[in-house]
Design an enzyme around this catalytic site. Structure first.
Site, mmCIF file in Angstrom:
data_model
loop_
_atom_site.group_PDB
_atom_site.id
_atom_site.type_symbol
_atom_site.label_atom_id
_atom_site.label_comp_id
_atom_site.label_asym_id
_atom_site.label_seq_id
_atom_site.Cartn_x
_atom_site.Cartn_y
_atom_site.Cartn_z
ATOM 1 N N LYS A 59 0.767 -1.370 -0.063
ATOM 2 C CA LYS A 59 -0.041 -0.060 0.094
ATOM 3 C C LYS A 59 1.013 1.321 0.017
ATOM 4 O O LYS A 59 0.464 2.347 -0.649
ATOM 5 C CB LYS A 59 -1.020 0.087 1.268
ATOM 6 N N GLU A 217 -2.413 -14.797 -17.460
ATOM 7 C CA GLU A 217 -3.211 -15.394 -16.674
ATOM 8 C C GLU A 217 -3.719 -16.399 -17.258
ATOM 9 O O GLU A 217 -4.066 -16.281 -18.478
ATOM 10 C CB GLU A 217 -4.248 -14.200 -16.232
ATOM 11 N N VAL A 251 1.580 -20.002 -18.814
ATOM 12 C CA VAL A 251 2.869 -19.940 -19.111
ATOM 13 C C VAL A 251 3.724 -21.101 -18.734
ATOM 14 O O VAL A 251 3.236 -21.943 -17.768
ATOM 15 C CB VAL A 251 3.670 -19.031 -18.084
ATOM 16 N N ALA A 282 3.200 -14.362 -9.328
ATOM 17 C CA ALA A 282 2.160 -14.109 -8.385
ATOM 18 C C ALA A 282 1.163 -15.084 -8.662
ATOM 19 O O ALA A 282 0.187 -14.726 -9.038
ATOM 20 C CB ALA A 282 1.812 -12.865 -8.627
ATOM 21 N N VAL A 283 1.539 -16.482 -8.321
ATOM 22 C CA VAL A 283 0.420 -17.445 -8.763
ATOM 23 C C VAL A 283 -0.317 -17.972 -7.712
ATOM 24 O O VAL A 283 -0.704 -18.929 -7.547
ATOM 25 C CB VAL A 283 0.890 -18.634 -9.731
ATOM 26 N N GLY A 284 -0.371 -17.130 -6.559
ATOM 27 C CA GLY A 284 -1.223 -17.536 -5.255
ATOM 28 C C GLY A 284 -0.134 -17.977 -4.225
ATOM 29 O O GLY A 284 1.182 -17.778 -4.325
ATOM 30 N N ARG A 285 -0.526 -18.035 -2.862
ATOM 31 C CA ARG A 285 0.358 -18.638 -1.839
ATOM 32 C C ARG A 285 -0.280 -20.023 -1.197
ATOM 33 O O ARG A 285 -1.282 -20.405 -1.301
ATOM 34 C CB ARG A 285 -0.018 -17.357 -0.678
ATOM 35 N N HIS A 457 -24.081 14.479 1.686
ATOM 36 C CA HIS A 457 -23.912 14.956 0.511
ATOM 37 C C HIS A 457 -22.883 15.945 0.502
ATOM 38 O O HIS A 457 -23.069 17.103 1.213
ATOM 39 C CB HIS A 457 -25.308 15.168 0.067
HETATM 40 P P1 FAD Z 1 1.744 -14.321 7.814
HETATM 41 O O1 FAD Z 1 1.585 -12.700 7.852
HETATM 42 O O2 FAD Z 1 2.220 -15.005 6.948
HETATM 43 O O3 FAD Z 1 2.545 -14.242 9.286
HETATM 44 C C1 FAD Z 1 3.181 -15.768 9.627
HETATM 45 C C2 FAD Z 1 4.396 -15.458 10.473
HETATM 46 O O4 FAD Z 1 4.802 -16.503 11.250
HETATM 47 C C3 FAD Z 1 5.619 -14.888 9.930
HETATM 48 O O5 FAD Z 1 6.264 -14.373 10.404
HETATM 49 C C4 FAD Z 1 6.456 -16.131 9.681
HETATM 50 O O6 FAD Z 1 7.778 -15.999 9.545
HETATM 51 C C5 FAD Z 1 6.499 -16.817 11.013
HETATM 52 N N1 FAD Z 1 6.465 -18.207 11.076
HETATM 53 C C6 FAD Z 1 5.898 -19.171 10.294
HETATM 54 N N2 FAD Z 1 6.324 -20.537 10.863
HETATM 55 C C7 FAD Z 1 6.964 -20.412 12.077
HETATM 56 C C8 FAD Z 1 7.540 -21.251 12.940
HETATM 57 N N3 FAD Z 1 7.504 -22.370 12.650
HETATM 58 N N4 FAD Z 1 8.266 -20.552 13.905
HETATM 59 C C9 FAD Z 1 8.182 -19.126 14.083
HETATM 60 N N5 FAD Z 1 7.803 -18.571 13.249
HETATM 61 C C10 FAD Z 1 7.149 -18.957 12.087
HETATM 62 N N6 FAD Z 1 -4.088 -9.093 3.004
HETATM 63 C C11 FAD Z 1 -5.022 -8.034 3.209
HETATM 64 O O7 FAD Z 1 -6.015 -8.388 4.123
HETATM 65 N N7 FAD Z 1 -5.020 -6.826 2.630
HETATM 66 C C12 FAD Z 1 -3.938 -6.515 2.013
HETATM 67 O O8 FAD Z 1 -4.020 -5.485 1.151
HETATM 68 C C13 FAD Z 1 -2.906 -7.734 1.573
HETATM 69 N N8 FAD Z 1 -2.140 -7.181 0.745
HETATM 70 C C14 FAD Z 1 -1.026 -8.147 0.394
HETATM 71 C C15 FAD Z 1 -0.064 -7.877 -0.510
HETATM 72 C C16 FAD Z 1 0.975 -8.764 -0.755
HETATM 73 C C17 FAD Z 1 1.888 -8.271 -1.405
HETATM 74 C C18 FAD Z 1 0.998 -10.025 0.066
HETATM 75 C C19 FAD Z 1 1.894 -10.926 -0.209
HETATM 76 C C20 FAD Z 1 -0.167 -10.311 0.822
HETATM 77 C C21 FAD Z 1 -1.164 -9.452 1.087
HETATM 78 N N9 FAD Z 1 -2.216 -9.782 1.949
HETATM 79 C C22 FAD Z 1 -3.228 -8.673 2.294
HETATM 80 C C23 FAD Z 1 -2.429 -11.143 2.542
HETATM 81 C C24 FAD Z 1 -1.901 -11.058 3.931
HETATM 82 O O9 FAD Z 1 -0.500 -10.449 4.084
HETATM 83 C C25 FAD Z 1 -2.033 -12.309 4.676
HETATM 84 O O10 FAD Z 1 -3.375 -12.693 4.524
HETATM 85 C C26 FAD Z 1 -1.574 -12.387 6.029
HETATM 86 O O11 FAD Z 1 -0.262 -11.750 6.360
HETATM 87 C C27 FAD Z 1 -1.645 -13.511 6.839
HETATM 88 O O12 FAD Z 1 -1.606 -13.527 8.289
HETATM 89 P P2 FAD Z 1 -0.870 -14.505 8.951
HETATM 90 O O13 FAD Z 1 -0.852 -13.947 10.349
HETATM 91 O O14 FAD Z 1 -1.859 -15.848 9.114
HETATM 92 O O15 FAD Z 1 0.281 -15.197 8.392
HETATM 93 P P1 AMP Z 2 -4.106 -15.614 -6.654
HETATM 94 O O1 AMP Z 2 -4.399 -16.918 -6.240
HETATM 95 O O2 AMP Z 2 -5.527 -14.621 -6.527
HETATM 96 O O3 AMP Z 2 -2.982 -14.691 -6.178
HETATM 97 O O4 AMP Z 2 -4.057 -15.765 -8.428
HETATM 98 C C1 AMP Z 2 -3.080 -16.355 -8.929
HETATM 99 C C2 AMP Z 2 -3.287 -16.598 -10.370
HETATM 100 O O5 AMP Z 2 -2.120 -17.284 -10.951
HETATM 101 C C3 AMP Z 2 -4.744 -17.449 -10.599
HETATM 102 O O6 AMP Z 2 -5.413 -16.807 -11.379
HETATM 103 C C4 AMP Z 2 -3.952 -18.639 -11.373
HETATM 104 O O7 AMP Z 2 -5.017 -19.014 -12.576
HETATM 105 C C5 AMP Z 2 -2.745 -17.963 -12.216
HETATM 106 N N1 AMP Z 2 -1.883 -18.924 -12.493
HETATM 107 C C6 AMP Z 2 -1.335 -19.994 -12.066
HETATM 108 N N2 AMP Z 2 -0.389 -20.625 -12.704
HETATM 109 C C7 AMP Z 2 -0.150 -19.781 -13.865
HETATM 110 C C8 AMP Z 2 0.476 -20.152 -15.051
HETATM 111 N N3 AMP Z 2 1.461 -21.043 -15.267
HETATM 112 N N4 AMP Z 2 0.505 -19.198 -16.111
HETATM 113 C C9 AMP Z 2 -0.463 -18.137 -15.849
HETATM 114 N N5 AMP Z 2 -1.019 -18.053 -14.775
HETATM 115 C C10 AMP Z 2 -1.151 -18.721 -13.925
#
Ligand code: FAD
Ligand code: AMP
Length: 480
Positions: A59, A217, A251, A282-285, A457
């Protein structure tokens, strides 16, 4: 109680874990939080993905890049011209780093104020119990080990980026979100694999900074999780801004060569090539549980590697809970935080509450996208009878005055009961506007409720009011 004995140990200090720890401590429970994240300064940085390499830094860069973009794209409309505007990338990234440090440091202060003990290291839940207590082994950065025990352990280990086998992160040419938040120069050509939230937000940042951005995508539909009308408007606007979004583009290869990353993808016309200077994958987490659980804990993982929990975030193992990105549900910071609060309250014998049906989604692009509840397609698929109300920002005085009259609010209400089932927005400030709708939905409100509430408004919130009126075909400032 010894220094190693706690009521609650939280593993992970992201927005799920640190909030759970603070709430548990507020409720009088002796609480520890173990986290292994190392900040840019080489020291422990609390706050997890969200504060370090996620929500907050993205952000910060979205805001800085928007200021720059406005100079050439919005200022002229207001009669303001600026010659030779340029950005110092060191200051641009440095500002973001300062904000991150302020917030990660802030968690440390909150821990002290609430008497949460922070441990810096890797936490592992052990299978054995001592005197009925769960055991957590903490391995420090120097390899030293200590064992903590607690009646309750909350697993909040979060998530990590999914890596494509043919495009491994090298931190230089092929990067994840953390890498794309730290480019040392604006890439001339940036490729993004994945048109999800992260790909679109970070793609927007570098587009505004002058990069030529191509988003590939695999799926044929844009933003499949969003309402189709919202996705359509957003795609049109992003394309107008110059983001090249290629749908149905899968891809399959990424080769790092001297002149850039050579991508191979296939679309409806067959195999295609694209060369970029940097590639953001950036294909997900995926839920992160590596090294978190000893073999004999009894905690189960599902087919996607997420920790299995019930509706109270309990793992089924006595005293072991799990929250945030590591469990089912949307991977959003606020969802994890609310689970953290609820679990701390359940542990303390109170009535915790979390409703996953009203978790708001926000994408901080330009225009912003926000929604809560069901999409029109979901209602159709489920056979739920519904009414639709829409209102365009083009008819909202404040939006026009701001020169941001793009997008609309769409409200879906039950055809018989009028209960609000979903609200979908694309436009200016919708990240804030969605909150009103979430409140209404959480209180099981109807479109009539919102329609009868006085909205100031001229404000952007009038679009919510008019969309609510439009459900009953009585919007004032448009034909119904
Ligand atoms: P995390 O934030 O992943 O924290 C987990 C922590 O646990 C980490 O510090 C890790 O190092 C630690 N850890 C893991 N395993 C262990 C272990 N065994 N021992 C000790 N420590 C450990 N979400 C939103 O709601 N709004 C947004 O605008 C947004 N923007 C995002 C932008 C980006 C680029 C990304 C990557 C994510 C974004 N998200 C956003 C998603 C958001 O960051 C996650 O949903 C959120 O951080 C999840 O929180 P969490 O506490 O579950 O895990
Ligand atoms: P998100 O899970 O919202 O972060 O989105 C990740 C996106 O990546 C999804 O819409 C997937 O369809 C896309 N994706 C995953 N693998 C591939 C690939 N090999 N080529 C293009 N897009 C992909």
């Amino acid at each position: 109680m010894s220094d190693q004995q706690f009521d609650v140990i939280v593993i992970g200090a992201g927005p799920a874990g640190y909030v759970a720890a603070i709430r548990a401590a507020q409720l009088g429970l002796k609480t520890a939080c173990v986290d292994d994240f190392t900040g840019k300064d080489g020291k422990q940085a609390l706050g997890g993905t969200c504060l370090n390499v996620g929500c907050i830094p993205s952000k910060a860069l979205l805001d800085s890049s928007r200021q720059f973009w406005n100079i050439s794209h919005n200022f002229p409309v207001h009669g303001i011209s600026v010659e030779g505007a340029k950005v110092d990338l060191g200051t641009f990234i440095g500002r973001k780093d300062k904000i991150v440090k302020q917030f990660t440091g802030g968690i440390g202060q909150l821990f002290k104020a609430n008497k949460v003990t922070a441990f810096y290291g890797k936490g592992k839940l052990l299978g054995s119990k001592t005197g009925g207590s769960n055991q957590v082994e903490v391995t420090g950065k120097d390899g030293s080990k200590q064992t903590l025990s607690a009646t309750n352990v909350i697993l909040a280990s979060g998530s990590v980026p999914i890596e494509l086998p043919f495009a491994k992160f090298d931190g230089k040419a092929i990067v994840d979100n953390a890498g794309a938040l730290d480019f040392t120069e604006v890439p001339k050509r940036l490729g993004v694999i994945g048109a999800g939230v992260i790909g679109l937000e970070l793609g927007s940042v570098w587009k505004r900074m002058g990069a030529e951005v191509t988003v590939l995508e695999a799926l044929p539909d844009f933003l499949g999780a969003a309402d189709a009308d919202v996705a359509k408007i957003a795609l049109k606007e992003f394309t107008k801004q110059g983001l090249q979004i290629k749908l149905g583009a899968k891809v399959s290869k990424a080769e790092v060569k001297k002149d850039g990353v050579h991508l191979t993808y296939s679309d409806k016309d067959g195999e295609q090539q694209l060369v970029v200077d940097k590639l953001l994958v950036a294909v997900g987490r995926r839920a992160y549980t590596d090294g978190l659980l000893a073999n004999d804990t009894g905690v189960k993982l599902d087919e996607r590697g997420r920790i299995v929990v019930d509706e109270h975030n309990h793992t089924g193992v006595d005293g072991v809970w799990a929250i945030g990105d590591a469990v089912r549900g949307p991977m959003l910071a606020h969802k994890g935080s609310e689970e953290g609060v609820a679990v701390a309250e359940w542990i303390a014998g109170k009535a915790g509450h979390i409703n996953l049906d009203t978790v708001p989604w926000v994408i901080y692009t330009e225009p912003e996208i926000a929604w809560a509840g069901k999409t029109e397609k979901q209602l159709k698929d489920e056979g739920v009878p519904y009414k639709v109300g829409t209102f365009p920002f083009a008819a909202i005085g404040r939006a026009v005055a701001m020169n941001e009259a793009i997008g609309q609010v769409k409200m879906l209400a039950h055809a018989e009961t009028d209960r609000i089932l979903g609200v979908h927005m694309v436009g200016p400030g919708v990240s804030e506007l969605i909150a009103e709708c979430v409140v209404a939905m959480e209180f099981k409100g109807s479109s009539e409720d919102l329609a009868r509430i006085v909205h100031a408004h001229p404000t952007l919130s009038e679009a919510v009011h008019e969309a609510a009126l439009s459900v009953d075909k009585r919007a004032i400032h448009k034909g119904n």
